[in-house]
Design an enzyme around this catalytic site. Structure first.
Site, PDB file in Angstrom:
ATOM      1  CG  ASP A 210      -0.096  -0.032   2.533  1.00 44.37           C
ATOM      2  OD1 ASP A 210       0.314   1.042   2.998  1.00 44.37           O
ATOM      3  OD2 ASP A 210       0.148  -1.136   3.063  1.00 44.37           O
ATOM      4  CG  ASP A 212       1.874   4.909   5.738  1.00 45.86           C
ATOM      5  OD1 ASP A 212       1.648   3.870   6.398  1.00 45.86           O
ATOM      6  OD2 ASP A 212       2.152   5.993   6.265  1.00 45.86           O
TER       7      ASP A 212
END
Length: 290
Positions: A210, A212
């Site tokens: 991802d 973040d």
């Protein structure tokens, strides 16, 4: 020459190694307590391998509660020479996209609730950590990743946070913009520090799941999306691991970067002042120099 034993510490999503000959789950006792789980040992393409699920099978240990000292001691006790950490992480860089791998070479340690050293009063030691990963081992990891057609980035700074919560937006922006971190995770510290104290070559593979929470088009971390990416990363991670024996070989010379001699001049406590009880606990980690 020393017989190679490649030890893999698998993070979220990687709980074993495919294709091991004579695969056996082994219980290892350490003076630092029990490791995260039993350790899977065997041979892969003729090379000794060990696999330790960092969170335990079934993901039972939170990042703070992983028994890092016991894990590294157990691997050293088994004869490990080279440790590869494989773990999920978030990315602070657009080009380090979900599904990509990063061969980390630096760390910023923001953890605060973990035991970070095998040494203490009674036997004090200071190891060098300017370069916390082994370039020789990282070369092999990068080569195996590229051979597996994984989009891999060589070099990056890993911000180790305490967790278990993900970052706030303000933290994410600070780590990215002011501190220059590239990826973020919860488990490579104090693991890398302890590996150096145990004179083990250490390499870190961060598997991006991802962005973040800093990315304006992605918002906060979506756990559902993370898990979906994690599954794909796990398959790629296992393929990478399969390529390591051919690149590292069944025997190895002393590390050209000195990882396996990190304690040579590190112990500061005078021999007559050393605590016998602590020395007994250091039998595997520091037995070469004690």
């Amino acid at each position: 020459m020393t017989e190679t034993m490649i030890a893999v510490i698998g993070g979220s999503g990687i709980y074993d190694i495919d294709g091991l000959d004579d695969a056996t789950w082994t219980t290892v006792e350490t003076p630092w307590g029990a490791p995260s789980d039993q350790i899977l040992t065997g041979r892969l393409d003729g090379v000794k391998m060990a696999f330790l699920p960092r969170h335990g099978r079934g993901h039972v240990h939170a990042p703070t509660d992983v028994p890092y000292r016991a894990n590294i001691d157990a691997l050293k006790r088994l004869g490990a020479t080279d440790v590869i950490s494989v773990s999920a992480c978030g990315s602070f860089r657009e080009e380090m996209a979900p599904g990509d791998f990063v061969v980390v070479d630096q760390f910023i340690d923001r953890t605060f609730a973990r035991e970070k050293s095998f040494f203490s009063s009674g036997c004090v030691a200071h190891v060098a950590l300017a370069h916390p990963t082994c370039p020789r081992l990282s070369d092999a990891v990068e080569d195996a990743a590229r051979a597996a057609h994984i989009n891999v980035h060589r070099g990056g700074t890993y911000l180790a946070m305490e967790g278990p919560q993900f970052s706030t937006l303000a933290e994410s922006k600070m780590y990215r913009e002011q501190w220059g971190a590239d990826v973020i995770g919860m488990t490579n510290m104090p693991e890398a520090k302890l590996a150096r104290e145990a004179e083990l070559c250490y390499a870190s593979v961060a598997m991006v799941t991802d962005y973040d929470s800093w990315h304006p088009d992605h918002g906060e971390v979506d756990v559902t999306a993370v898990i979906a990416t994690l599954k794909g990363n796990s398959e790629k991670g296992r393929t990478l691991i399969k390529g390591l024996p051919a690149r590292l070989g069944s025997t190895r010379a002393p590390c050209p970067h000195g990882c396996d001699r990190a304690l040579e001049y590190a112990i500061m406590t005078a021999k007559e002042k050393r605590d016998p009880a602590l020395l007994a606990k250091l039998d595997a980690v520091a037995g070469r120099v004690l």
